[in-house]
Design a protein around this motif. Structure first.
Motif, PDB file in Angstrom:
ATOM      1  N   MET A  18      18.888  11.459 -16.487  1.00 47.31           N
ATOM      2  CA  MET A  18      19.485  11.890 -17.746  1.00 47.31           C
ATOM      3  C   MET A  18      19.693  13.407 -17.762  1.00 47.31           C
ATOM      4  N   ALA A  19      18.686  14.155 -17.335  1.00 44.80           N
ATOM      5  CA  ALA A  19      18.805  15.615 -17.323  1.00 44.80           C
ATOM      6  C   ALA A  19      19.886  16.066 -16.345  1.00 44.80           C
ATOM      7  N   ALA A  20      19.952  15.418 -15.180  1.00 42.48           N
ATOM      8  CA  ALA A  20      20.977  15.774 -14.195  1.00 42.48           C
ATOM      9  C   ALA A  20      22.374  15.466 -14.726  1.00 42.48           C
ATOM     10  N   ALA A  48      15.665   8.214 -22.618  1.00 41.92           N
ATOM     11  CA  ALA A  48      17.028   8.342 -22.121  1.00 41.92           C
ATOM     12  C   ALA A  48      17.960   7.305 -22.737  1.00 41.92           C
ATOM     13  N   ALA A  49      17.469   6.093 -22.946  1.00 37.17           N
ATOM     14  CA  ALA A  49      18.311   5.049 -23.543  1.00 37.17           C
ATOM     15  C   ALA A  49      18.685   5.400 -24.974  1.00 37.17           C
ATOM     16  N   SER A  50      17.729   5.956 -25.723  1.00 35.72           N
ATOM     17  CA  SER A  50      18.019   6.362 -27.102  1.00 35.72           C
ATOM     18  C   SER A  50      19.068   7.467 -27.122  1.00 35.72           C
ATOM     19  N   ALA A  51      18.939   8.421 -26.220  1.00 34.29           N
ATOM     20  CA  ALA A  51      19.914   9.508 -26.133  1.00 34.29           C
ATOM     21  C   ALA A  51      21.284   8.983 -25.749  1.00 34.29           C
ATOM     22  N   SER A  52      21.325   8.051 -24.805  1.00 32.69           N
ATOM     23  CA  SER A  52      22.592   7.535 -24.297  1.00 32.69           C
ATOM     24  C   SER A  52      23.277   6.606 -25.287  1.00 32.69           C
ATOM     25  N   ARG A  53      22.500   5.702 -25.875  1.00 34.32           N
ATOM     26  CA  ARG A  53      23.109   4.653 -26.712  1.00 34.32           C
ATOM     27  C   ARG A  53      23.439   5.122 -28.123  1.00 34.32           C
ATOM     28  N   ASP A  61       0.845  -1.198   0.000  1.00 35.30           N
ATOM     29  CA  ASP A  61       0.000   0.000   0.000  1.00 35.30           C
ATOM     30  C   ASP A  61       0.883   1.251   0.000  1.00 35.30           C
ATOM     31  N   ARG A  62       1.496   1.508  -1.141  1.00 35.57           N
ATOM     32  CA  ARG A  62       2.359   2.668  -1.271  1.00 35.57           C
ATOM     33  C   ARG A  62       2.551   2.996  -2.748  1.00 35.57           C
ATOM     34  N   CYS A  63       3.062   4.182  -3.002  1.00 31.59           N
ATOM     35  CA  CYS A  63       3.441   4.576  -4.358  1.00 31.59           C
ATOM     36  C   CYS A  63       4.965   4.534  -4.420  1.00 31.59           C
ATOM     37  N   HIS A  64       5.496   3.651  -5.231  1.00 31.42           N
ATOM     38  CA  HIS A  64       6.933   3.462  -5.326  1.00 31.42           C
ATOM     39  C   HIS A  64       7.553   4.531  -6.222  1.00 31.42           C
ATOM     40  N   VAL A  65       8.509   5.265  -5.670  1.00 29.31           N
ATOM     41  CA  VAL A  65       9.279   6.212  -6.473  1.00 29.31           C
ATOM     42  C   VAL A  65      10.231   5.408  -7.353  1.00 29.31           C
ATOM     43  N   MET A  66      10.137   5.623  -8.666  1.00 28.40           N
ATOM     44  CA  MET A  66      10.921   4.823  -9.610  1.00 28.40           C
ATOM     45  C   MET A  66      11.753   5.721 -10.521  1.00 28.40           C
ATOM     46  N   PRO A  67      12.984   6.080 -10.094  1.00 26.64           N
ATOM     47  CA  PRO A  67      13.874   6.783 -11.022  1.00 26.64           C
ATOM     48  C   PRO A  67      14.176   5.868 -12.205  1.00 26.64           C
ATOM     49  N   CYS A  68      14.198   6.419 -13.387  1.00 21.34           N
ATOM     50  CA  CYS A  68      14.423   5.610 -14.580  1.00 21.34           C
ATOM     51  C   CYS A  68      15.886   5.684 -15.008  1.00 21.34           C
ATOM     52  N   CYS A  69      16.385   4.558 -15.474  1.00 25.86           N
ATOM     53  CA  CYS A  69      17.776   4.447 -15.887  1.00 25.86           C
ATOM     54  C   CYS A  69      17.881   4.517 -17.400  1.00 25.86           C
ATOM     55  N   PHE A  70      19.129   4.595 -17.875  1.00 28.60           N
ATOM     56  CA  PHE A  70      19.348   4.566 -19.323  1.00 28.60           C
ATOM     57  C   PHE A  70      20.489   3.642 -19.709  1.00 28.60           C
ATOM     58  N   ASP A  71      21.262   3.185 -18.733  1.00 31.37           N
ATOM     59  CA  ASP A  71      22.322   2.222 -18.979  1.00 31.37           C
ATOM     60  C   ASP A  71      22.637   1.484 -17.685  1.00 31.37           C
ATOM     61  N   ALA A  72      23.636   0.602 -17.738  1.00 28.85           N
ATOM     62  CA  ALA A  72      23.948  -0.217 -16.573  1.00 28.85           C
ATOM     63  C   ALA A  72      24.437   0.627 -15.397  1.00 28.85           C
TER      64      ALA A  72
END
Length: 294
Positions: A242-244, A46-51, A15-26
């Motif tokens: 990605m922005a950071a 972010a993955a498209s920008a990174s890869r 019963d919670r809302c999970h904060v989920m930062p998104c990744c773009f690579d390993a």
């Protein structure tokens, strides 16, 4: 042994809302896990920008996306949700996409109803396929999930609709409701434009829902407590890291041009977070054989 999909189901039952930062690579995924987050999502933007250094406009291929997901799951133990875009073709391609993401170690895969080539959900020009094709995609994804379970595999289906942009919120909710009836595990109505719309989404749809918070995007950037109260189980932040990272790199490059010394992560911490210390500790196990010979 608990599978990534089983771990994700357990998280969604809380019963919670999970904060989920998104990744773009390993590496970005590894940092998310090191900071104690329970799950992450491989952001297609972010993955498209990174890869490939290109915008999220359907330019990355299925093979590139699955390879990126595999690299990430190899580096972390928390569940990863993979971005399967439109499924890369017809319903049979959707099934292959789901199978590929499961084989890569993803806990869930997102399948959406955008017209291919897809676009980022908070950029102009996106369109969705007709209802029948949208439903066939989710039906195929669920069929593959069940086939995987029968064979001892496991994965969850995150069903996304972008219909709010072209057809209004009611159509988006109707589509998402049908996705749930077809067996989708998590629902994602992209880009509601107010807290009232977000409440309507959660009030009218069953099961776990995901909010997508893009800083400067169409959806209000509410607090986690507000998102939980509204009814969301996951709050995804697809571009924050990605922005950071991009801001830090640009700032550093500008300072180096003027021969200034940028404020950087300490070299000791950097090595530790990447895994040098763990590697050296593990390798010491095998150093005894060399010592015995000497």
């Amino acid at each position: 042994m608990t599978t990534p999909a089983q771990t994700l189901r357990s998280l969604l039952a809380q019963d919670r809302c999970h904060v989920m930062p998104c990744c773009f690579d390993a590496l970005s995924a590894k940092l998310i896990a090191q900071e104690g987050y329970d799950l992450t999502f491989m952001s297609g933007f972010a993955a498209s920008a990174s890869r490939i250094g290109a915008p999220d406009l359907g330019l990355m291929s299925y093979g590139e996306v699955v390879d990126q997901a595999r690299n990430i799951t190899d580096a972390i133990s928390i569940p990863l949700i993979g971005d399967g875009d439109t499924g890369y073709g017809n319903a049979m391609n959707v099934r292959r996409t789901v199978a590929g993401f499961a084989k890569a170690g993803c806990a869930a895969v997102m399948i959406e109803d955008q017209l291919a080539p897809k676009r980022c959900g908070h950029t102009p020009g996106k369109a969705v396929v007709g209802r029948d094709e949208a439903f066939d995609r989710i039906r195929a994804a669920v069929d593959e999930r069940e086939a995987l379970r029968a064979a001892g595999g496991d994965i969850l289906i995150l069903a996304r609709t972008d219909a709010r942009h072209e057809h209004g919120l009611a159509e988006a909710i109707d589509r998402a409701g049908r996705f749930a009836e077809l067996g989708a595990d998590i629902l994602f109505v992209e880009a509601p434009r107010s807290a009232a719309e977000m409440r309507e989404v959660c009030r009218n749809l069953p099961g776990p829902k995901m909010a997508n918070i893009v800083e400067g995007g169409d959806t209000p950037d509410l607090s986690n407590a507000e998102l939980h109260e509204i009814g969301y189980a996951i709050a995804a932040y697809p571009l924050s890291l990605m922005a950071a990272a991009m801001q830090a790199m640009v700032t550093t490059l500008k300072s180096m041009r003027s021969d200034a010394r940028p404020d950087l992560m300490d070299f000791v911490e950097l090595r530790d977070r990447i895994g040098f210390d763990a590697y050296y500790d593990a390798s010491e196990r095998y150093a005894s054989a060399r010592r015995e010979k000497s």
